[in-house]
Design a protein around this motif. Structure first.
Motif, PDB file in Angstrom:
ATOM      1  N   LYS A 103       1.201  -1.015   0.159  1.00  0.00           N
ATOM      2  CA  LYS A 103      -0.394  -0.211  -0.126  1.00  0.00           C
ATOM      3  C   LYS A 103       0.496   1.825   0.208  1.00  0.00           C
ATOM      4  N   GLY A 104       0.730   1.761  -1.078  1.00  0.00           N
ATOM      5  CA  GLY A 104       0.895   2.814  -0.821  1.00  0.00           C
ATOM      6  C   GLY A 104       2.217   3.254  -1.802  1.00  0.00           C
ATOM      7  N   ARG A 105       2.795   2.155  -2.124  1.00  0.00           N
ATOM      8  CA  ARG A 105       4.422   1.123  -2.641  1.00  0.00           C
ATOM      9  C   ARG A 105       3.738   1.159  -4.507  1.00  0.00           C
ATOM     10  N   LEU A 106       3.025   0.210  -3.794  1.00  0.00           N
ATOM     11  CA  LEU A 106       2.493  -0.778  -5.928  1.00  0.00           C
ATOM     12  C   LEU A 106       1.216  -0.592  -6.503  1.00  0.00           C
ATOM     13  N   ILE A 107       0.790  -0.551  -5.028  1.00  0.00           N
ATOM     14  CA  ILE A 107      -1.113  -0.161  -5.445  1.00  0.00           C
ATOM     15  C   ILE A 107      -1.879   1.223  -4.074  1.00  0.00           C
ATOM     16  N   ASN A 108      -2.612   1.265  -4.978  1.00  0.00           N
ATOM     17  CA  ASN A 108      -3.058   2.498  -3.581  1.00  0.00           C
ATOM     18  C   ASN A 108      -3.617   2.120  -2.116  1.00  0.00           C
ATOM     19  N   ASP A 109      -4.420   1.011  -2.103  1.00  0.00           N
ATOM     20  CA  ASP A 109      -5.124   0.878  -0.993  1.00  0.00           C
ATOM     21  C   ASP A 109      -4.883  -0.630  -1.517  1.00  0.00           C
ATOM     22  N   ASP A 110      -5.360  -1.349  -0.985  1.00  0.00           N
ATOM     23  CA  ASP A 110      -6.652  -3.096  -0.857  1.00  0.00           C
ATOM     24  C   ASP A 110      -7.772  -3.164  -0.968  1.00  0.00           C
ATOM     25  N   ASN A 111      -8.719  -2.095  -0.567  1.00  0.00           N
ATOM     26  CA  ASN A 111      -9.604  -1.988  -0.365  1.00  0.00           C
ATOM     27  C   ASN A 111     -10.694  -2.360  -2.260  1.00  0.00           C
ATOM     28  N   ARG A 112     -11.658  -2.109  -2.184  1.00  0.00           N
ATOM     29  CA  ARG A 112     -12.196  -3.148  -3.281  1.00  0.00           C
ATOM     30  C   ARG A 112     -11.956  -2.022  -4.304  1.00  0.00           C
ATOM     31  N   ARG A 113     -11.973  -0.765  -4.472  1.00  0.00           N
ATOM     32  CA  ARG A 113     -11.414  -0.362  -5.170  1.00  0.00           C
ATOM     33  C   ARG A 113     -10.435  -0.189  -6.189  1.00  0.00           C
ATOM     34  N   TRP A 114      -9.107  -0.579  -5.659  1.00  0.00           N
ATOM     35  CA  TRP A 114      -8.085  -0.558  -5.567  1.00  0.00           C
ATOM     36  C   TRP A 114      -7.576  -1.720  -6.392  1.00  0.00           C
ATOM     37  N   LEU A 115      -7.831  -3.143  -5.350  1.00  0.00           N
ATOM     38  CA  LEU A 115      -7.586  -4.422  -5.194  1.00  0.00           C
ATOM     39  C   LEU A 115      -8.672  -5.256  -5.838  1.00  0.00           C
ATOM     40  N   LYS A 116      -8.404  -5.525  -7.535  1.00  0.00           N
ATOM     41  CA  LYS A 116     -10.095  -6.813  -7.824  1.00  0.00           C
ATOM     42  C   LYS A 116     -10.008  -8.051  -7.493  1.00  0.00           C
ATOM     43  N   GLY A 117      -8.549  -8.256  -7.109  1.00  0.00           N
ATOM     44  CA  GLY A 117      -8.196  -9.909  -7.095  1.00  0.00           C
ATOM     45  C   GLY A 117      -6.715 -10.302  -6.246  1.00  0.00           C
ATOM     46  N   VAL A 118      -7.500 -11.375  -5.853  1.00  0.00           N
ATOM     47  CA  VAL A 118      -5.856 -12.084  -4.950  1.00  0.00           C
ATOM     48  C   VAL A 118      -6.264 -13.190  -5.398  1.00  0.00           C
ATOM     49  N   CYS A 119      -5.093 -13.717  -5.810  1.00  0.00           N
ATOM     50  CA  CYS A 119      -4.797 -15.858  -6.587  1.00  0.00           C
ATOM     51  C   CYS A 119      -3.324 -16.042  -5.560  1.00  0.00           C
ATOM     52  N   HIS A 120      -3.467 -17.447  -4.776  1.00  0.00           N
ATOM     53  CA  HIS A 120      -1.999 -17.924  -5.015  1.00  0.00           C
ATOM     54  C   HIS A 120      -2.060 -19.239  -5.825  1.00  0.00           C
ATOM     55  N   TYR A 121      -0.955 -19.585  -6.074  1.00  0.00           N
ATOM     56  CA  TYR A 121      -0.828 -20.573  -7.117  1.00  0.00           C
ATOM     57  C   TYR A 121       1.272 -21.197  -6.787  1.00  0.00           C
ATOM     58  N   PHE A 122       1.037 -22.140  -6.958  1.00  0.00           N
ATOM     59  CA  PHE A 122       2.666 -22.985  -6.942  1.00  0.00           C
ATOM     60  C   PHE A 122       3.238 -23.017  -7.835  1.00  0.00           C
ATOM     61  N   HIS A 123       4.779 -22.710  -8.001  1.00  0.00           N
ATOM     62  CA  HIS A 123       5.370 -23.079  -8.710  1.00  0.00           C
ATOM     63  C   HIS A 123       6.613 -23.701  -8.003  1.00  0.00           C
ATOM     64  N   ASP A 124       7.884 -24.264  -8.454  1.00  0.00           N
ATOM     65  CA  ASP A 124       9.281 -24.616  -8.395  1.00  0.00           C
ATOM     66  C   ASP A 124       9.897 -24.198  -8.642  1.00  0.00           C
ATOM     67  N   GLU A 125      10.024 -22.717  -7.683  1.00  0.00           N
ATOM     68  CA  GLU A 125      11.496 -21.919  -7.556  1.00  0.00           C
ATOM     69  C   GLU A 125      11.696 -21.539  -5.927  1.00  0.00           C
ATOM     70  N   ASP A 126      13.098 -21.164  -5.912  1.00  0.00           N
ATOM     71  CA  ASP A 126      12.739 -21.002  -4.429  1.00  0.00           C
ATOM     72  C   ASP A 126      12.592 -19.478  -3.932  1.00  0.00           C
ATOM     73  N   TYR A 127      11.758 -18.945  -4.211  1.00  0.00           N
ATOM     74  CA  TYR A 127      10.595 -17.538  -3.815  1.00  0.00           C
ATOM     75  C   TYR A 127      10.136 -17.654  -4.215  1.00  0.00           C
ATOM     76  N   ILE A 128       8.707 -16.781  -3.001  1.00  0.00           N
ATOM     77  CA  ILE A 128       7.447 -15.879  -3.194  1.00  0.00           C
ATOM     78  C   ILE A 128       7.738 -15.328  -4.967  1.00  0.00           C
ATOM     79  N   LEU A 129       7.464 -15.498  -5.653  1.00  0.00           N
ATOM     80  CA  LEU A 129       6.832 -14.351  -6.789  1.00  0.00           C
ATOM     81  C   LEU A 129       5.775 -13.811  -6.302  1.00  0.00           C
ATOM     82  N   VAL A 130       5.610 -12.759  -6.534  1.00  0.00           N
ATOM     83  CA  VAL A 130       3.896 -11.932  -6.160  1.00  0.00           C
ATOM     84  C   VAL A 130       4.251 -10.805  -7.597  1.00  0.00           C
ATOM     85  N   GLN A 131       3.190 -10.966  -8.109  1.00  0.00           N
ATOM     86  CA  GLN A 131       3.315 -10.244  -9.482  1.00  0.00           C
ATOM     87  C   GLN A 131       1.750  -9.247  -9.544  1.00  0.00           C
TER      88      GLN A 131
END
Length: 132
Positions: A97-125
Motif C-alpha cells: 500500500k502506497g508503493r505499488l497499490i493505492n489501497d487494498d480496498n475493493r476499489r483498488w484491489l480486484k482479486g488475489v490468487c495463490h499458485y504453486f511454482h518450483d522456484e526458491d522464492y515467492i513470486l508476487v505479480q
C-alpha cells in the motif's frame, strides 16, 4: 495486443530446510488459528512489511502506485497447502500500500490468487486491470 501494465518481484525463502520448516510453521494460517497472541501477530506483520519492502528496494520495482485497480498473484514453493498462505499474502499486500497499490480496498484491489511454482522464492505479480 495491448497488455496491461504489470510488475513482479521476488521474496526469497530461507536457504536451509530447517529454517524453511520453521518459517512455514510460524507464518502459515494454522499458527493463527492456534491462537497466536496479538503481540506476535503484530511482530509478524512488521517482519513481513520489512521483508517485502526490502525485496522491492533491492529489485528494480516501480516506486509509485498503479493508476488503476490491480489483481495480485502469489506463486509459492513451500510445504504449506495453498490456502495456508492467506496470512502471508495479506501481510505482503499491506506492505504494498502506497508503493505499488493505492489501497487494498475493493476499489483498488480486484482479486488475489495463490499458485504453486518450483522456484526458491515467492513470486508476487501485480497486474493492472483495464476495466477496474
Amino acid at each position: 495486443m495491448n497488455r496491461s501494465p504489470s510488475e513482479s518481484f521476488k521474496i526469497y525463502y530461507p536457504t536451509s530446510k530447517a529454517e524453511l520448516k520453521r518459517w512455514t510453521k510460524e507464518y502459515g494460517m494454522n499458527a493463527y488459528y492456534a491462537g497466536k497472541h496479538w503481540s506476535r501477530r503484530k511482530q509478524d506483520a512488521e517482519f513481513w512489511h520489512l521483508l517485502t519492502r526490502s525485496a522491492l528496494n533491492k529489485q528494480e520495482v516501480r516506486r509509485r502506485p498503479f493508476e488503476k485497480a490491480v489483481e495480485i498473484s502469489f506463486l509459492w514453493n513451500d510445504r504449506l497447502d495453498i490456502d495456508n498462505h492467506a496470512v502471508m499474502g495479506k501481510m505482503i499486500v499491506d506492505a504494498l500500500k502506497g508503493r505499488l497499490i493505492n489501497d487494498d480496498n475493493r476499489r483498488w484491489l480486484k482479486g488475489v490468487c495463490h499458485y504453486f511454482h518450483d522456484e526458491d522464492y515467492i513470486l508476487v505479480q501485480i497486474r493492472e486491470v483495464q476495466n477496474g
